[in-house]
Design an enzyme around this catalytic site. Structure first.
Site, PDB file in Angstrom:
ATOM      1  N   GLU A   1      45.384  45.159  38.545  1.00  0.00           N
ATOM      2  CA  GLU A   1      44.972  46.120  39.577  1.00  0.00           C
ATOM      3  C   GLU A   1      46.163  46.818  40.216  1.00  0.00           C
ATOM      4  OE1 GLU A   1      43.798  43.035  39.317  1.00  0.00           O
ATOM      5  OE2 GLU A   1      41.615  43.139  39.217  1.00  0.00           O
TER       6      GLU A   1
ATOM      7  N   PHE B   1      32.314  33.119  47.136  1.00  0.00           N
ATOM      8  CA  PHE B   1      33.178  33.251  45.966  1.00  0.00           C
ATOM      9  C   PHE B   1      33.757  34.673  45.911  1.00  0.00           C
ATOM     10  CE2 PHE B   1      33.691  34.256  41.371  1.00  0.00           C
ATOM     11  CZ  PHE B   1      34.793  33.439  41.156  1.00  0.00           C
ATOM     12  N   GLN B   2      35.055  34.753  45.812  1.00  0.00           N
ATOM     13  CA  GLN B   2      35.788  36.020  45.756  1.00  0.00           C
ATOM     14  C   GLN B   2      35.547  36.913  46.971  1.00  0.00           C
ATOM     15  OE1 GLN B   2      35.292  37.680  41.746  1.00  0.00           O
ATOM     16  NE2 GLN B   2      37.053  36.450  41.124  1.00  0.00           N
TER      17      GLN B   2
END
Ligand SMILES: Cc1ncc(C[n+]2csc(CCOP(=O)(O)OP(=O)(O)O)c2C)c(N)n1
Ligand SMILES: [Mg+2]
Lengths: 590, 144
Positions: free
Chosen positions: A80, A142-143
């Site tokens: 990214e 999560f995340q």
């Protein structure tokens, strides 16, 4: 091939234009999902390419990108951070907004370095991140990461969207803020449920934000006062920055300096606004800038700063910076006035408009004696530094001679995308720029790893231009995985690594200020040629001077991407140099 | 730079908040801070004022054991002289409210602390300027 999908050219500007117009005029609504709305917003803003990396929380948008792949080209980078730098390279060479996309959590946090880089270098960029469903927000899902919180200090603006109906307005605002006034990065975080949700879509471009004034009004009295001071100056010096390029003021700037006959020096990000060989271009200011403009900063009587922000790498010790001079500051961002250097006259406004109004107020002048001083000091710098960099007599190759050869073979028409370190300073000092927006480098943040992905973005935005990336062996390995992107997309960038087997710039400081204690700066490098070839990129290594010219010719002649490693002298130093804390006029030549 | 106090509340215009931030810095530092605050896209306008240019108040609450009110006669004098108000009294405790300048609140705290305070809390500063503030007209324009 029987497929009809080939009928569409994803990069055909005509097709994008019609889509853009269709969307701009759409006053009626249509019922679509949030994720489809995101694509339609991007199309309405004229986005043809974006860079990103998929993941759970952004999957609905990727599904739409799949459906719209004939209209908008998504480039899968290998990290990214690479996506952000590619978007930056795209923006820097084109003046358009760069766009990148990532998933929540680690995807989003991987964007931060590029966002901070874009913020400090005023690069227009819109980043879209996926976020966990709104019912999970704040639950350490999560995340899940608070990317709005994390990115607040490094964005011009950011926001989180939890309802599909907010998408058109917020994205319109994002593009407006990113590109208006002093440009910068904007981050939009969109929860997964908002991406799925259906709503009645209608897009309108943003025309203003009540609390935000992109361009301050220029007041005519300060403009007249500036003109009077310039007209009365005996030893005026202009230092210009990226503001000239960002406001597309190159012509107005040239007209001003030519009429008033003022020697003009650039900051690293101002480079290429006027050609390197322009007679009034006296070189770069700052830590590794040219001798004359640095020394004479402390001798001029009027210092005219245009679209620059007096960074500490430019000013050296502020207490002894241009104290004898009256200072005029042309600036779009009121917060920059008096931030580092106290100004006598501040002319707020967009550089293009201000310079245009300034021109008729100026009296023609030539300042011949004053120019002679620059020439005299250049001769000293040539003798002590430049001659040895460009025409070395010792055995080892210098970075400077590589640049010189690239200049010759690209006729100075290439865009140079440099990384961070010694090679960067050499690239900026010696690149021969003929066209504006040709110096793409990480100035304010000094982000190693910037160059390779930025070169991808630059080449994709300006395929007609030669794009030559220059990196060190250190920085190259920070984003080396983007060779994968180059291979997959067949981006014909020219990759030059100036390999000194050292983190050269840090080693230079260790040599000069830490008694040659080379702590963790020596690099044991891999076989770069094999790595490039692993990505099916043509590659060559030069270790001797006699092979340099031909190797660069091979590189330039190659139609596809090309990798060139040049083994340079291991322990060369970049001079001139203003040691930290020293005054600009105490610049060292050796 | 250290923030001495911070008060955030809705302004007279719906959807617009007012922040009152108290800092102790030089004027040249202040100008830079104001520049950076005003640069934030969501900020409409930022002003700074010196203490001489404003009328300000801070407010605080004391929770004190009720028995002290009867056992320590001195407390009643302190309350009267300080212009503090008793908000509520019950068998266990009473609550005292005082608005004033920072030093007045500090003084009252010191005086009452000698007898023992169960709880104490104070607000950030609110202020009005002695001169007219241009923001008032600016905000009016927003309403239209
Ligand atoms: C991400 C990041 N980490 C660390 C640094 C500090 N730093 C500045 S220049 C430099 C050395 C760069 O080495 P190399 O890429 O080989 O270039 P050279 O100076 O040898 O030309 C380092 C480590 C930085 N600028 N960026
Ligand atoms: Mg190196």
């Amino acid at each position: 091939m029987t497929s009809t999908a080939t009928l569409h050219n994803p990069l055909n500007p005509m097709e994008i234009k019609t889509e853009e117009n269709k969307l701009k005029q759409s006053s009626t609504t249509e019922r679509i999902s949030g994720s489809e709305a995101i694509i339609k917003c991007l199309l309405a803003e004229g986005v043809d390419i974006l860079y990103g990396y998929p993941g759970g929380a952004i999957m609905p948008v990727y599904d739409e990108l799949y459906k719209y792949q004939d209209k908008i080209h998504h480039v899968l980078t290998r990290h990214e951070q690479g996506a952000t730098h590619s978007a930056q390279g795209y923006a820097r060479i084109s003046g358009k907004v760069g766009v990148c996309m990532a998933t929540s959590g680690p995807g989003a946090t991987n964007l931060i370095t590029g966002i901070a880089d874009a913020q400090i270098d005023s690069t227009p960029m819109v980043c879209i991140t996926g976020q966990v469903g709104s019912h999970l927000l704040g639950s350490d899902a999560f995340q899940e990461t608070d990317i709005v919180g994390i990115s607040t200090p490094v964005t011009k603006w950011n926001c989180q969207i939890t309802k599909a109906s907010q998408i058109p307005e917020m994205l319109a605002k994002a593009f407006y803020i990113a590109k208006s006034g002093r440009p910068g990065p904007v981050l939009i975080d969109i929860t997964k449920d908002a991406q799925f949700e259906e709503f009645d879509f209608k897009y309108e471009k943003c025309k203003g934000v009540r609390s935000y004034k992109p361009v301050p009004e220029t007041d005519t009295t300060s403009l007249q006062a500036a003109a009077d001071l310039i007209n009365s100056a005996k030893k005026p010096l202009i230092v210009w920055g990226q503001g000239v390029i960002l406001s597309k003021a190159e012509e107005e700037f040239k007209a001003v300096i030519e009429k008033a006959g003022i020697p003009s020096a650039w900051t690293i990000l101002g480079a290429s606004a006027i050609p390197t060989d322009h007679t009034l271009n006296v070189g770069m200011v700052g830590m590794h800038g040219n001798y004359a403009p640095n020394v004479l900063t402390n001798e001029c009587d009027v210092l005219i700063a245009i679209g620059m922000r007096f960074d500490d790498r430019v000013t050296g010790n502020l207490a002894s910076y241009a104290k004898q001079a009256k200072v005029i500051h042309f600036e779009i961002d009121p917060a920059e006035i008096d931030k580092n250097v106290k100004t006598d006259i501040a002319v707020l406004g967009d550089a293009k408009a201000s310079l245009k109004s300034l021109l008729p107020l100026l009296e023609p002048n030539s300042h011949n004696d004053w120019h002679q001083k620059f020439k005299d000091l250049y001769a000293i710098e040539y003798d002590k530094v430049i001659k040895h960099d460009l025409h070395p007599t010792k055995e080892g190759l210098t970075m400077g001679e590589v640049l010189k050869e690239i200049n010759i073979q690209t006729k100075g028409e290439a865009a140079i995308v440099s990384d961070v370190g010694q090679h960067q300073m050499i690239a900026c000092r010696y690149a021969d720029f003929k066209v504006s927006k040709s110096n793409i480098t990480s100035g304010g943040l000094g982000t190693m790893g910037f160059a390779l992905p930025a070169a991808i973005g630059a080449k994709m935005a300006a395929p007609e231009r030669e794009v030559v990336m220059i990196a060190g062996d250190g920085g190259y390995q920070m984003t080396i995985q983007e060779l994968g992107t180059i291979f997959q997309q067949r981006v014909p960038v020219k990759i030059v690594v100036l390999n000194n087997e050292f983190l050269g710039m840090v080693r230079q400081w260790q040599q000069l200020f830490f008694d040659k204690r080379y702590a963790s700066t020596e690099m044991t490098n891999p076989d770069f040629i094999t790595i490039a070839k692993g990505y099916h990129i043509e590659a060559q290594k030069v270790t001797e001077r006699k092979n340099l010219k031909a190797a660069i010719k091979d590189m330039i002649d190659c139609e596809g991407p090309y990798f060139l490693e040049v083994r340079v002298e291991k322990e060369d130093n970049v001079f001139p140099m203003i040691p930290t804390g020293a005054s600009v006029s105490d610049i060292r030549l050796e | 730079m250290n923030v001495e106090s911070l008060n955030t509340s809705p302004s007279e215009i719906e959807g617009v908040s007012r922040f009152t931030i108290v800092v102790n810095i030089t004027e040249s530092q202040m100008k830079k801070v104001i520049g950076q605050i005003e640069k934030q896209v969501e900020v409409i306008k930022a002003y700074y004022h010196t203490e001489e240019e404003i009328i300000y108040q801070e407010s605080c609450l004391f929770k004190i054991k009720s028995e002290l009110l009867f056992e320590e006669r001195q407390i009643q004098n302190i309350i009267r002289e300080s212009n503090a108000n008793i908000v509520t009294v019950n068998k266990k405790f009473f609550v005292l409210e005082k608005s004033g300048r920072k030093e007045e609140i500090d003084l009252l705290y010191r005086e009452l602390n000698a007898f023992g305070i169960m709880q104490f809390t104070r607000s950030g500063r609110v202020a009005v300027t002695k001169d007219e503030m241009k923001i008032s007209t600016l905000l009016k324009a927003f309403q239209e």
